[in-house]
Design an enzyme around this catalytic site. Structure first.
Site, PDB file in Angstrom:
ATOM      1  CE  LYS A 170       2.592  -0.011 -11.653  1.00 33.29           C
ATOM      2  NZ  LYS A 170       3.039  -0.994 -10.660  1.00 33.29           N
ATOM      3  CD  GLN A 181       6.167  -2.849 -10.646  1.00 32.33           C
ATOM      4  OE1 GLN A 181       5.550  -1.852 -10.303  1.00 32.33           O
ATOM      5  NE2 GLN A 181       5.583  -3.838 -11.273  1.00 32.33           N
ATOM      6  CG  ASP A 183       1.102  -1.325  -4.956  1.00 36.99           C
ATOM      7  OD1 ASP A 183       0.414  -1.300  -5.998  1.00 36.99           O
ATOM      8  OD2 ASP A 183       2.341  -1.350  -4.957  1.00 36.99           O
TER       9      ASP A 183
HETATM   10  N1  GUN Z   1       3.869  -6.227  -9.743  1.00 39.09           N
HETATM   11  C1  GUN Z   1       2.827  -6.699 -10.473  1.00 39.09           C
HETATM   12  N2  GUN Z   1       1.694  -6.036 -10.179  1.00 39.09           N
HETATM   13  C2  GUN Z   1       2.026  -5.121  -9.246  1.00 39.09           C
HETATM   14  C3  GUN Z   1       1.277  -4.123  -8.552  1.00 39.09           C
HETATM   15  O1  GUN Z   1       0.068  -3.943  -8.718  1.00 39.09           O
HETATM   16  N3  GUN Z   1       1.998  -3.366  -7.683  1.00 39.09           N
HETATM   17  C4  GUN Z   1       3.324  -3.542  -7.456  1.00 39.09           C
HETATM   18  N4  GUN Z   1       3.932  -2.760  -6.561  1.00 39.09           N
HETATM   19  N5  GUN Z   1       4.035  -4.464  -8.090  1.00 39.09           N
HETATM   20  C5  GUN Z   1       3.390  -5.235  -8.973  1.00 39.09           C
END
Ligand code: GUN
Length: 280
Positions: A52, A96, A119
């Site tokens: 990311k 996350q 998100d």
């Molecule tokens: N963990 C797995 N997928 C995601 C996601 O799309 N966003 C976040 N913040 N954590 C995750």
């Protein structure tokens, strides 16, 4: 023989377009900032977060990375979020998941205002999605919709089956497909006659986290198959929730793993951050 939906190529194209938009934004309105918060040492999460941050750099979004030790207290995580919420440098906040067990995930996420919830997880954004209003959409299902659009697949009037009902993927995916005029069925671990339900789908989106779970007999001839899974097979090789080798000749369109949905998820995170900045 099916057409491969190339998420990697589509993501590269969209990121190229986004890079230009970000550059124009920066010329007139300043930097765009994304805060990425990781708590603990989960190896998969570390890889996701690294990807990311790298993707942010690629399109010119400034990333602010916060890697906290696994034993960080609830109040310390909340204090960091509160700082990011008021910071003018930060347009989006990403925590996350999963968080270490001792932390109250819901309480932490609730501190992020919907305007910085890149998100698309919070109740306001999910509610807006349910009502088909302008909102920030969860990155993975948003990416799936972009893939369908890019390949000229219109869900209107089609029978769509979503395998999995998570808040992150299954539920928002189902809402997006309903908003796009599909007839949607959501399946999960308690669904009866799962095979028959899946085999009736024109569009099958699979997000259950079980390696090669969807076999050829669960897929209708000519169906569009979207694989959100990111699993390991018996030899430790990366694979999806769909038995790709056996399903690919039956489907009209299919996403590979890797190189399918994964790159699109990160691209939509960048897009959501740009949108959040634009609505500042
Ligand atoms: N963990 C797995 N997928 C995601 C996601 O799309 N966003 C976040 N913040 N954590 C995750």
């Amino acid at each position: 023989m099916s057409t491969l939906i190339d998420g990697k190529a589509l993501a590269a194209k969209l990121r190229g377009e986004l890079k230009e938009k970000v550059a124009e934004f920066k010329r007139t309105k300043g930097e765009i900032g994304l805060a990425v918060v990781l708590v603990g040492e989960d190896p998969a999460s570390q890889v996701y977060v690294r990807n990311k941050i790298k993707a942010c750099e690629e399109v010119g979004i400034r990333s602010y990375s916060y890697h906290l030790p696994a034993e960080t207290s609830q109040s310390d995580v909340e204090a960091l979020i509160d700082e990011l919420v008021v910071s003018e440098k930060i347009d989006g906040i990403l925590v996350q998941l999963p968080l270490p067990k001792h932390l109250d995930e819901r309480k932490i996420l609730r501190r992020i205002p919907h305007t910085k919830d890149v998100d698309g997880f919070c109740a306001e954004n999910v509610g807006n999605l349910a009502m088909n209003r302008e909102t920030i959409v969860a990155c993975t299902p948003f990416g799936v919709m972009k893939m369908l659009e890019a390949y000229g697949i219109d869900p209107k009037g089609k029978s769509a089956v979503v395998l999995g009902r998570s808040n992150i993927v299954g539920k928002p995916m189902a809402m997006l497909l309903v908003n796009a005029d599909a007839t949607v069925t959501v399946c999960h671990s308690k669904t009866q006659n799962l095979k028959e339900v899946c085999a009736a789908a024109d569009i099958l989106v699979v997000a259950i986290g079980k390696a090669k779970f969807v076999t050829a007999d669960m897929v209708k001839e000519g169906a569009v198959v979207i694989d959100v899974g990111m699993d390991r097979d018996e030899n430790g090789k990366l694979c999806g929730d769909v038995d790709f080798e056996n399903v690919k000749d039956k489907a009209s369109y299919i996403t590979p793993v890797p190189g399918g949905v994964g790159p699109m998820t990160i691209t939509m995170l960048l897009y959501n951050t740009y949108i959040a900045a634009s609505r500042r």
